[in-house]
Design an enzyme around this catalytic site. Structure first.
Site: not given
Ligand code: 13P
Length: 294
Positions: A82, A181, A210, A233
């Site tokens: 990521d 987040g 997401g 998150t």
């Molecule tokens: P969240 O932490 O909001 O689920 O987002 C995840 C994300 O986009 C990781 O690149």
């Protein structure tokens, strides 16, 4: 199956208007829980690691876990890095066995972002590794990259077209108003912007941030070309809360029982997302079509 690039998975998903879940796992158990969730419903899946997670464990253990866990599974599995700003670190992951990587040069001016992303796309293509790149800036904090939500800016459709035409990406991440987040208020998703990009860019799109989006938002974004949905998150919260709740509810000091609770909760929650994203049953149905995109 052995690990594979996310490129064909996402190309087919975009064509058929569903999304493959990409989950930020943090250790052996959370990887195993997500893979089991996918296996149970015959869904292709992406395990993502943050740079921090890779630095914590080292490259070799993560690749060894993934190979061991994925090799006997009948579903397609990708190991993805990521948000990463560092091309050398990306190269180390490619060399170690990651099958997909993300270059996040989105904080740089457009031309520099383009140049760095093209370089990673070139390296990815040489290694058969799928590449994700970002345009605009996604708000919130991910991988120690903090973007104030007021300063986050949306991807420009014209630039998005040029960006995607300039390289062969497995997936393109345009900033469309989502944030990493926990959302402080109702997220304002720029569906018009997403639609403008989706109409002109055939590259599969990634939906970041997401956690906390409604079912309706997920479905609209997937219908508009988002073929990869990132969840981080929520998994992290379950990872900690499951153990804390277990203990508060009178759990004994038996680590394996606590880990079982954690495993089950991660598995169930991530599987719910996979079903909502439409990836259930797609592993065996769509796999023969991957060859078109390799
Ligand atoms: P969240 O932490 O909001 O689920 O987002 C995840 C994300 O986009 C990781 O690149």
């Amino acid at each position: 199956m052995s690990l594979m690039s996310m490129k064909p998975m996402l190309a087919v998903a975009r064509e058929k208007q569903y999304a493959v879940g990409a989950f930020n796992a943090v250790d052996y158990l959370s990887i195993k829980a997500v893979l089991k969730a996918a296996e149970e419903i015959d869904a292709p899946v992406i395990i993502q690691t943050s740079v921090k997670t890779v630095k914590f464990w080292g490259h070799a253990p993560i690749v060894a876990w993934m190979k061991e866990l994925a090799q006997d599974l009948p579903i397609p599995v990708a190991l993805h890095l990521d948000h990463c700003k560092d091309v050398d670190f990306i190269q180390q992951c490619i060399d170690a066995g990651w099958t997909s990587v993300m270059i996040d040069a989105s904080s740089l001016p457009y031309e520099q972002n383009l140049t760095v992303s093209q370089e990673v796309a070139r390296r990815g293509a040489a290694a058969g590794v799928g590449v994700e790149a970002e345009l605009g800036e996604i708000g919130g904090v991910e991988e120690d990259i903090a973007v104030d939500e007021a300063e986050a800016h949306l991807a420009d459709p014209e630039k998005a077209v040029r960006f995607c035409q300039a390289m062969d990406l497995a997936v393109f991440a345009p900033a469309i108003g989502t944030a990493h987040g926990i959302y402080k208020g109702e997220p304002k998703i720029a569906f018009d912007r997403l639609e403008a990009i989706s109409r002109r860019v055939s590259t599969p799109l990634a939906l970041h941030g997401g956690t906390g989006l409604s079912d309706e938002v997920f479905k609209r974004c997937i219908a508009l070309g988002c073929a990869k949905v990132n969840i981080s998150t929520e998994l992290k919260h379950i990872f900690i809360d499951s153990i804390a709740d277990y203990q508060r509810q009178g759990g004994v000091y038996e680590p394996l029982k606590a880990l079982e609770v954690q495993y089950d909760q991660i598995k169930q929650a991530m599987q719910k997302h996979m079903i909502l994203f439409g990836s259930e049953g797609r592993a065996s149905r769509d796999r023969q079509e991957y060859a078109r995109f390799l």
